[in-house]
Scaffold this motif. Structure first.
Motif, mmCIF file in Angstrom:
data_model
loop_
_atom_site.group_PDB
_atom_site.id
_atom_site.type_symbol
_atom_site.label_atom_id
_atom_site.label_comp_id
_atom_site.label_asym_id
_atom_site.label_seq_id
_atom_site.Cartn_x
_atom_site.Cartn_y
_atom_site.Cartn_z
ATOM 1 N N VAL A 677 0.837 -1.201 0.000
ATOM 2 C CA VAL A 677 0.000 0.000 0.000
ATOM 3 C C VAL A 677 0.869 1.247 0.000
ATOM 4 C CG1 VAL A 677 -1.687 1.329 1.320
ATOM 5 C CG2 VAL A 677 -1.949 -1.128 1.115
ATOM 6 N N THR A 678 1.933 1.225 0.790
ATOM 7 C CA THR A 678 2.809 2.392 0.898
ATOM 8 C C THR A 678 3.436 2.746 -0.450
ATOM 9 O OG1 THR A 678 3.299 1.839 3.205
ATOM 10 C CG2 THR A 678 4.816 3.323 2.091
ATOM 11 N N LYS A 679 3.814 1.725 -1.222
ATOM 12 C CA LYS A 679 4.419 1.983 -2.524
ATOM 13 C C LYS A 679 3.453 2.724 -3.446
ATOM 14 C CE LYS A 679 7.551 -2.000 -2.437
ATOM 15 N NZ LYS A 679 7.898 -3.307 -3.064
ATOM 16 N N ILE A 680 2.179 2.381 -3.365
ATOM 17 C CA ILE A 680 1.201 3.063 -4.216
ATOM 18 C C ILE A 680 0.927 4.474 -3.701
ATOM 19 C CG2 ILE A 680 -1.153 2.968 -5.129
ATOM 20 C CD1 ILE A 680 -1.076 -0.030 -4.924
ATOM 21 N N LEU A 681 0.831 4.617 -2.347
ATOM 22 C CA LEU A 681 0.520 5.930 -1.774
ATOM 23 C C LEU A 681 1.641 6.937 -2.009
ATOM 24 C CD1 LEU A 681 -1.206 4.975 1.596
ATOM 25 C CD2 LEU A 681 -2.266 5.894 -0.474
ATOM 26 N N GLN A 682 2.847 6.462 -2.131
ATOM 27 C CA GLN A 682 3.953 7.374 -2.418
ATOM 28 C C GLN A 682 3.785 8.020 -3.801
ATOM 29 O OE1 GLN A 682 7.333 4.831 -1.855
ATOM 30 N NE2 GLN A 682 7.456 5.233 0.357
ATOM 31 N N GLN A 683 3.025 7.330 -4.693
ATOM 32 C CA GLN A 683 2.769 7.887 -6.028
ATOM 33 C C GLN A 683 1.432 8.629 -6.075
ATOM 34 O OE1 GLN A 683 3.013 4.634 -8.790
ATOM 35 N NE2 GLN A 683 5.010 3.949 -8.068
ATOM 36 N N THR A 684 0.425 8.119 -5.347
ATOM 37 C CA THR A 684 -0.914 8.743 -5.355
ATOM 38 C C THR A 684 -1.409 8.865 -3.917
ATOM 39 O OG1 THR A 684 -1.886 6.544 -5.639
ATOM 40 C CG2 THR A 684 -1.519 7.845 -7.636
ATOM 41 N N PRO A 685 -0.899 9.872 -3.154
ATOM 42 C CA PRO A 685 -1.260 9.964 -1.730
ATOM 43 C C PRO A 685 -2.721 10.336 -1.484
ATOM 44 C CG PRO A 685 0.019 11.869 -2.414
ATOM 45 C CD PRO A 685 0.046 10.920 -3.561
ATOM 46 N N ASN A 686 -3.420 10.861 -2.450
ATOM 47 C CA ASN A 686 -4.793 11.308 -2.228
ATOM 48 C C ASN A 686 -5.840 10.222 -2.493
ATOM 49 O OD1 ASN A 686 -3.996 13.940 -1.533
ATOM 50 N ND2 ASN A 686 -3.893 14.534 -3.694
ATOM 51 N N ALA A 687 -5.404 8.989 -2.673
ATOM 52 C CA ALA A 687 -6.346 7.888 -2.876
ATOM 53 C C ALA A 687 -6.980 7.535 -1.528
ATOM 54 C CB ALA A 687 -5.638 6.684 -3.480
ATOM 55 N N ILE A 688 -8.199 7.986 -1.311
ATOM 56 C CA ILE A 688 -8.842 7.846 -0.002
ATOM 57 C C ILE A 688 -9.004 6.390 0.398
ATOM 58 C CG2 ILE A 688 -10.950 8.343 1.305
ATOM 59 C CD1 ILE A 688 -9.187 10.756 0.757
ATOM 60 N N ASP A 689 -9.437 5.532 -0.554
ATOM 61 C CA ASP A 689 -9.637 4.123 -0.216
ATOM 62 C C ASP A 689 -8.334 3.467 0.228
ATOM 63 O OD1 ASP A 689 -12.329 4.011 -0.579
ATOM 64 O OD2 ASP A 689 -12.248 3.367 -2.663
ATOM 65 N N LEU A 690 -7.243 3.810 -0.437
ATOM 66 C CA LEU A 690 -5.950 3.251 -0.023
ATOM 67 C C LEU A 690 -5.506 3.804 1.328
ATOM 68 C CD1 LEU A 690 -3.941 3.125 -3.374
ATOM 69 C CD2 LEU A 690 -4.880 1.227 -2.064
ATOM 70 N N GLN A 691 -5.778 5.070 1.615
ATOM 71 C CA GLN A 691 -5.448 5.626 2.926
ATOM 72 C C GLN A 691 -6.258 4.927 4.024
ATOM 73 O OE1 GLN A 691 -3.058 7.449 3.741
ATOM 74 N NE2 GLN A 691 -2.429 8.662 1.951
ATOM 75 N N ILE A 692 -7.529 4.637 3.731
ATOM 76 C CA ILE A 692 -8.331 3.884 4.711
ATOM 77 C C ILE A 692 -7.741 2.494 4.908
ATOM 78 C CG2 ILE A 692 -10.586 2.812 5.075
ATOM 79 C CD1 ILE A 692 -11.874 5.211 3.732
ATOM 80 N N LYS A 693 -7.345 1.864 3.798
ATOM 81 C CA LYS A 693 -6.746 0.532 3.898
ATOM 82 C C LYS A 693 -5.473 0.569 4.725
ATOM 83 C CE LYS A 693 -7.735 -2.729 1.872
ATOM 84 N NZ LYS A 693 -8.576 -3.907 2.220
#
Length: 811
Positions: A677-693
């Motif tokens: 998840v962290t690898k994806i958030l480093q590219q798209t930090p505003n993805a709310i569903d991933l932040q919840i995950k």
């Protein structure tokens, strides 16, 4: 045929009596050029039947298949006024009829009673006949194998990614159904798989074969094709006239003219003289029939009708010829040679009409009338030497035109004492099977299992009869293949294997006299493979695959891979949904997968995704932690390899990463899931569903460790890794909720993040050793919960209840 000609022959049938109708039956190829016997001179002493009427073929052609009607009185009685008793009786009968119809409509469907089923004369055929998967081996042509379709991988991945990045997802990134996937695989090595256990399942019950004539036909169109023979030239006949001459003076003139015609026909049938004499003969004999019945003896009238039938056949008026000949068949003495000759002539006229498209080529009218003619000869005990050949040939025509059910029913009417009986039984079974496949192809469920039962019955009887009579023929081998297909359909693999690979099976009889195509033998091996697969005999599967690899040659990699894939599917389908997955079953599936996934063979991306989906599915069903871990490891390894493929677009790679996250979380590997998840958030930090995950993963990891620092990270996140934590996540969603015109879009996620934020603070307070920090956390939590209860949660009773319960835990 001109309109005048049609009106002419239709005006000739009003005196033929109606006869008993029967269902349509099969047809043989018979000569239609039989020379008719010359009519004999009248016997003046012969008694004449009373009230004889002139012959008119048209009406007879329409009613020749109907039951005889009782002759009505010449003077009908005058209608009497109904009494009150008759009115009551009529009302009672009407009420009973209504009740009977009502009960019939609610009754469960069952095979119809024989009296309820009428064989429809106008039943059609499909645009193209549905053939058994393996046709007659003697004529089987090599056809390209249909390529399996590749699933819309990019579409599926893009949909998952778009949902996540647009805050429209449901928090699950699971793979689709792997068992129903249809991807291609690379050719594997022939490594012996482990032995598969037998999975006991309750035996399915199938209906017994009903009377074949009780199966209802379905309406289909006739298969359009060119005529088998050119249409005869139709001679233009003179208008029918009446003669005032007595029969005893008129008949010798007609007899002499007919004799001259036969002589002219023998020398030159196409000459003008022959045609003129033909027209005169027809006119004179029709005038003979028009004479009162008192003048014409019955047997001589029938002889004249037969002669007229042969003359009309020569003139190209086929329906007229059939009407006159069938009238002789119906009323002449059964044992007379004339009756049998008339049956042959009537059959030949209809057969030529069907083959030359004399009538409507889109309807099986002639075939139905030919069947009725055969039934009439059987009912009248006319021992026609070619009756069974006629039935067999009618069935062949039905089969050729695509009427599988009518063909099968016609084959079953061949007498069991006939030499054709065994072949007819075999053909009937194959046609019943073709009808079942046709109905399934057309999505018609009506009586399919009954038809399959009929196919199995007739095929079994025919094989038992023909197997011991003579050497195997291509049609017998095709019948065995069809019966094997039925056994596989009904879950009886051992019977199918015996038919194909047994001592007297197809594969042991394909040499010698039974010359069959190579494609047929290959298809038989594929059936054996399916049988071994259903039976769970992996040793037999391995032997069959080795043989198929030789037969396919170097170009058969995709076909071998497809069989391996089908083997894995069969293995998975035999696992009960409620059955616990064992380590032995994992080992068995792994032995099947290894040849397909061997890196030396460069397995395709699609097959890797397919295999990953299977392991992922098994991981969700495994209750033992070690078994679940094995399944997850294999699925994650395959997804990781697939994500490295250069064939994938960035969105597709992200989709695979999301699936790995979901899989890791289900397996309990929270650390790996968080890393992904962290690898994806480093590219798209505003993805709310991933932040919840990510926040959920941090909370689960904190609860597992019980460390106060982990609870702090769950609340505050990891800013350096673009992981927000519950506090920033709740604040961000709150702002998005206030700015959105849609008050429901972010509401659930806002309430969820607020609830989890306060739960994490409570857990952090319980884990801390500092009383000051504990009190500060509890005060902050209490204040936040009160604001949520009094403002946001007022519109949701369920969230109000949950938040109040959490608030109560603070006391």
């Amino acid at each position: 045929m001109s309109s005048a000609g049609k009106d002419d022959w239709r005006s000739r049938a009003k005196t033929l009596s109606a006869g008993g109708a029967s269902p349509p039956q099969p047809t043989p190829t018979l000569p239609n050029n039989t020379e008719p016997a010359s009519p004999r001179q009248p016997d003046a002493g012969t008694s004449l039947p009373s009230r004889w009427q002139p012959l008119d073929p048209a009406t007879a052609f329409e009613v020749v298949g109907t039951d005889e009607e009782t002759e009505s009185n010449s003077h009908p009685l005058r209608r009497k006024k109904a009494s009150w008793f008759e009115w009551i009786a009529g009302a009672t009968v009407l009420l009973l009829i209504v009740v009977a119809i009502t009960l019939r409509t609610v009754r469960n469907s069952s095979p119809p009673d024989a009296a309820q089923v009428q064989r429809t004369a106008a039943v059609g055929t499909p645009d193209q006949p549905i053939k058994s998967p393996i046709s007659d081996p003697g004529t089987l042509e090599s056809e390209p194998q249909p390529q399996e379709t590749v699933p819309a991988r990019s579409t599926e991945q893009r949909e998952i990614v778009d949902n996540v990045l647009s805050d429209a997802g449901d928090g699950s990134f699971a793979l689709g159904d792997p068992i129903n996937d249809t991807t291609e695989v690379a050719q594997p090595e022939m490594t012996p798989p482990a032995k598969s256990p037998q999975v006991e399942k309750p035996a399915r019950r199938f209906p017994t074969a009903p009377d074949p004539m009780r199966i209802r036909p379905v309406s289909r169109k006739v298969i359009e094709r060119e005529a088998d023979m050119p249409l005869r030239r139709q001679v233009e006949l003179d208008e029918r006239t009446h003669s005032f001459m007595l029969f005893k003076r008129l008949y010798p003139i007609a007899f002499e003219t007919h004799s001259k015609y036969l002589t002219a026909k023998k020398s030159d049938p196409t000459s003008d003289e022959s045609e003129t004499l033909l027209i005169e003969s027809i006119g004179l004999f029709e005038q003979c029939l028009d004479r009162p019945s008192e003048e014409v003896p019955t047997d001589q009238r029938l002889q004249i009708e037969y002669t007229l039938a042969s003359l009309y056949l020569d003139a190209g008026h086929l329906f007229d010829a059939f009407v006159y000949a069938s009238h002789v068949v119906r009323f002449a003495e059964p044992g007379q040679p004339l009756t049998k000759a008339a049956g042959t002539l009537a059959f030949a006229a209809l057969q030529e009409s069907h083959q030359a498209h004399y009538g409507d080529p889109t309807q099986p009218t002639e075939l139905n009338q030919m069947s009725i003619l055969c039934d009439l000869m059987q009912q009248r005990d006319i021992e026609h030497p070619q009756l069974d050949s006629m039935r067999f040939a009618i069935a062949q025509q039905f089969e050729r035109d695509g009427f599988h059910l009518l063909a099968a029913q016609a084959y079953t009417r061949v007498d069991e004492k006939s030499e054709l009986h065994g072949k007819a039984q075999l053909a009937a079974g194959r046609e019943f099977w073709a009808e079942a496949l046709q109905r399934e192809n057309d999505s018609i469920d009506d009586q399919v299992e009954w038809i399959v039962s009929c196919a199995a019955k007739f095929l079994k009887n025919a094989i038992e009869t023909l197997d011991g009579e003579s050497r195997a023929s291509p049609t017998l081998l095709a019948g065995k293949v069809a019966l094997a297909q039925i056994h596989l359909r009904r879950g009886r693999p051992q019977l199918a294997i015996e038919l194909i690979n047994g001592p007297s099976g197809v594969l042991s009889q394909t040499g010698g006299e039974a010359s069959v195509s190579s494609e047929f033998v290959t298809a038989a091996h594929e059936l054996v493979f399916e049988g071994y697969s259903q039976a769970g005999d992996l040793a037999g599967v391995q032997r069959t695959l080795s043989e198929l690899a030789k037969r396919y040659g170097p170009d058969g990699k995709a076909r071998i891979a497809k069989l391996y894939k089908n083997l894995a599917k069969d293995f998975l389908s035999r696992l009960s949904d409620s059955e616990e997955i064992s380590s032995e079953q994992v080992a068995q599936l792994d032995s099947m997968m290894k040849p397909i996934l061997d890196e030396k063979l460069n397995p395709t991306l699609d097959i890797m995704l397919w295999a990953a989906g299977i392991w992922s599915d098994l991981a969700t069903r495994a209750t033992d932690s070690s078994v679940r871990s094995q399944c997850v490891d294999r699925a994650d390894t395959l997804l990781s390899k697939a994500a490295a493929s250069p064939e994938l677009k960035p969105a597709e790679k992200m989709g695979l990463t999301l699936q790995r996250i979901d899989l890791s979380q289900r397996a309990g590997d929270l650390s790996q899931a968080l890393d992904l998840v962290t690898k994806i958030l480093q590219q798209t930090p505003n993805a709310i569903d991933l932040q919840i995950k990510s926040a959920q993963l941090l909370s689960e990891m904190a609860k597992s460790s019980g460390d106060v620092n982990d609870f702090h990270i769950a609340v505050e996140g990891l800013p350096e890794d673009a992981v927000w934590g519950w506090a920033k996540l709740n604040g961000t969603i709150n702002r998005m909720h206030l700015e959105s015109d849609d008050g429901t879009r972010y509401f659930e996620r806002l309430m969820e993040s607020g609830f989890e934020l306060n739960q994490a603070r409570i857990d952090q307070a319980r884990a801390t050793s500092s009383e000051e920090d504990r009190q500060r956390l509890l005060d902050t939590t209490r204040s936040h919960l009160r604001r949520m209860i009094t403002t946001l949660a007022t519109s949701s009773p369920s969230w109000t209840k949950k938040l109040k319960a959490l608030e109560a835990s603070l006391r």
